[in-house]
Design a protein around this motif. Structure first.
Motif, PDB file in Angstrom:
ATOM      1  N   GLN A  14       0.831  -1.194   0.000  1.00  0.00           N
ATOM      2  CA  GLN A  14       0.000   0.000   0.000  1.00  0.00           C
ATOM      3  C   GLN A  14       0.874   1.256   0.000  1.00  0.00           C
ATOM      4  O   GLN A  14       0.535   2.246  -0.648  1.00  0.00           O
ATOM      5  CB  GLN A  14      -0.955  -0.009   1.188  1.00  0.00           C
ATOM      6  CG  GLN A  14      -2.001  -1.112   1.080  1.00  0.00           C
ATOM      7  CD  GLN A  14      -2.869  -1.213   2.309  1.00  0.00           C
ATOM      8  OE1 GLN A  14      -3.086  -0.240   3.015  1.00  0.00           O
ATOM      9  NE2 GLN A  14      -3.370  -2.410   2.580  1.00  0.00           N
ATOM     10  N   GLN A  15       2.000   1.206   0.706  1.00  0.00           N
ATOM     11  CA  GLN A  15       2.930   2.335   0.696  1.00  0.00           C
ATOM     12  C   GLN A  15       3.519   2.521  -0.701  1.00  0.00           C
ATOM     13  O   GLN A  15       3.622   3.641  -1.202  1.00  0.00           O
ATOM     14  CB  GLN A  15       4.071   2.115   1.703  1.00  0.00           C
ATOM     15  CG  GLN A  15       3.643   2.168   3.138  1.00  0.00           C
ATOM     16  CD  GLN A  15       3.402   3.597   3.622  1.00  0.00           C
ATOM     17  OE1 GLN A  15       3.539   4.574   2.902  1.00  0.00           O
ATOM     18  NE2 GLN A  15       3.017   3.711   4.876  1.00  0.00           N
ATOM     19  N   GLU A  18       0.913   4.018  -3.042  1.00  0.00           N
ATOM     20  CA  GLU A  18       0.689   5.441  -2.783  1.00  0.00           C
ATOM     21  C   GLU A  18       1.826   6.281  -3.343  1.00  0.00           C
ATOM     22  O   GLU A  18       1.601   7.338  -3.945  1.00  0.00           O
ATOM     23  CB  GLU A  18       0.546   5.666  -1.274  1.00  0.00           C
ATOM     24  CG  GLU A  18      -0.176   6.923  -0.912  1.00  0.00           C
ATOM     25  CD  GLU A  18      -1.630   6.957  -1.350  1.00  0.00           C
ATOM     26  OE1 GLU A  18      -2.182   8.070  -1.405  1.00  0.00           O
ATOM     27  OE2 GLU A  18      -2.232   5.905  -1.648  1.00  0.00           O
ATOM     28  N   HIS A  22       0.849   8.705  -6.270  1.00  0.00           N
ATOM     29  CA  HIS A  22       0.695  10.081  -5.797  1.00  0.00           C
ATOM     30  C   HIS A  22       1.992  10.744  -5.345  1.00  0.00           C
ATOM     31  O   HIS A  22       1.990  11.927  -5.002  1.00  0.00           O
ATOM     32  CB  HIS A  22      -0.318  10.127  -4.642  1.00  0.00           C
ATOM     33  CG  HIS A  22      -1.627   9.494  -4.986  1.00  0.00           C
ATOM     34  ND1 HIS A  22      -2.522  10.042  -5.889  1.00  0.00           N
ATOM     35  CD2 HIS A  22      -2.197   8.337  -4.575  1.00  0.00           C
ATOM     36  CE1 HIS A  22      -3.572   9.255  -6.004  1.00  0.00           C
ATOM     37  NE2 HIS A  22      -3.410   8.213  -5.222  1.00  0.00           N
ATOM     38  N   VAL A  24       3.630  10.289  -2.581  1.00  0.00           N
ATOM     39  CA  VAL A  24       3.653  10.567  -1.140  1.00  0.00           C
ATOM     40  C   VAL A  24       3.559   9.261  -0.361  1.00  0.00           C
ATOM     41  O   VAL A  24       3.218   8.222  -0.903  1.00  0.00           O
ATOM     42  CB  VAL A  24       2.483  11.494  -0.723  1.00  0.00           C
ATOM     43  CG1 VAL A  24       2.591  12.853  -1.379  1.00  0.00           C
ATOM     44  CG2 VAL A  24       1.138  10.864  -1.035  1.00  0.00           C
ATOM     45  N   ASP A  25       3.845   9.370   0.946  1.00  0.00           N
ATOM     46  CA  ASP A  25       3.661   8.215   1.827  1.00  0.00           C
ATOM     47  C   ASP A  25       2.176   7.973   2.050  1.00  0.00           C
ATOM     48  O   ASP A  25       1.378   8.908   2.040  1.00  0.00           O
ATOM     49  CB  ASP A  25       4.313   8.459   3.191  1.00  0.00           C
ATOM     50  CG  ASP A  25       5.825   8.412   3.117  1.00  0.00           C
ATOM     51  OD1 ASP A  25       6.352   7.852   2.146  1.00  0.00           O
ATOM     52  OD2 ASP A  25       6.463   8.929   4.049  1.00  0.00           O
ATOM     53  N   CYS A  26       1.828   6.722   2.277  1.00  0.00           N
ATOM     54  CA  CYS A  26       0.459   6.349   2.621  1.00  0.00           C
ATOM     55  C   CYS A  26       0.234   6.713   4.085  1.00  0.00           C
ATOM     56  O   CYS A  26       0.974   6.263   4.961  1.00  0.00           O
ATOM     57  CB  CYS A  26       0.266   4.850   2.400  1.00  0.00           C
ATOM     58  SG  CYS A  26      -1.399   4.259   2.625  1.00  0.00           S
ATOM     59  N   VAL A  27      -0.745   7.561   4.346  1.00  0.00           N
ATOM     60  CA  VAL A  27      -1.002   8.011   5.714  1.00  0.00           C
ATOM     61  C   VAL A  27      -1.436   6.844   6.592  1.00  0.00           C
ATOM     62  O   VAL A  27      -0.983   6.699   7.718  1.00  0.00           O
ATOM     63  CB  VAL A  27      -2.076   9.126   5.732  1.00  0.00           C
ATOM     64  CG1 VAL A  27      -2.417   9.524   7.150  1.00  0.00           C
ATOM     65  CG2 VAL A  27      -1.613  10.317   4.918  1.00  0.00           C
ATOM     66  N   GLU A  28      -2.315   6.009   6.062  1.00  0.00           N
ATOM     67  CA  GLU A  28      -2.845   4.897   6.846  1.00  0.00           C
ATOM     68  C   GLU A  28      -2.994   3.682   5.948  1.00  0.00           C
ATOM     69  O   GLU A  28      -3.585   3.771   4.872  1.00  0.00           O
ATOM     70  CB  GLU A  28      -4.206   5.288   7.421  1.00  0.00           C
ATOM     71  CG  GLU A  28      -4.841   4.247   8.297  1.00  0.00           C
ATOM     72  CD  GLU A  28      -6.179   4.709   8.853  1.00  0.00           C
ATOM     73  OE1 GLU A  28      -7.113   3.900   8.844  1.00  0.00           O
ATOM     74  OE2 GLU A  28      -6.282   5.872   9.263  1.00  0.00           O
ATOM     75  N   THR A  29      -2.455   2.546   6.366  1.00  0.00           N
ATOM     76  CA  THR A  29      -2.631   1.321   5.599  1.00  0.00           C
ATOM     77  C   THR A  29      -3.810   0.549   6.179  1.00  0.00           C
ATOM     78  O   THR A  29      -4.202   0.763   7.321  1.00  0.00           O
ATOM     79  CB  THR A  29      -1.361   0.449   5.628  1.00  0.00           C
ATOM     80  OG1 THR A  29      -1.054   0.121   6.983  1.00  0.00           O
ATOM     81  CG2 THR A  29      -0.194   1.156   4.984  1.00  0.00           C
TER      82      THR A  29
END
Length: 98
Positions: A14-15, A18, A22, A24-29
């Motif tokens: 998921q990271q 993202e 996009h 950017v880092d994935c805020v929440e997996t």
């Protein structure tokens, strides 16, 4: 723990998604599986459409268009994913083939 072990600890699809989509880092997996994530997203959309179009014919007409749109999105991102996978595989194998 070695720095290599730390890399695998941080590894998360998921990271990676993202970052590639996009930048950017994935805020929440999410720990939910794909089916659960898709069903939850559809329930929200379906409920909103049903509230706006209580007549079943209108509801189905709108959801048919949403389904067609989702299929196109699915096709496009699958093709992009296959191309990304092929590029990554080629880069990983570059210079390592006998």
């Amino acid at each position: 723990m070695s720095y290599i072990d730390e890399i695998f600890t941080r590894l998360n699809i998921q990271q990676l998604r993202e970052f590639l989509l996009h930048g950017v880092d994935c805020v929440e997996t999410s720990s939910r599986d794909y089916k659960q994530r898709l069903e939850e997203a559809w329930e929200s959309v379906s409920e909103a459409i049903r509230l706006r179009f209580p007549d079943m014919e209108e509801y189905e007409a709108v959801t048919d268009k949403v389904d067609i749109y989702a299929c196109v999105i699915q096709d496009v991102y699958m093709e992009i994913g296959l191309k990304c996978g092929a590029i990554l595989a080629a880069q990983l194998l570059e210079g390592h083939c006998p």
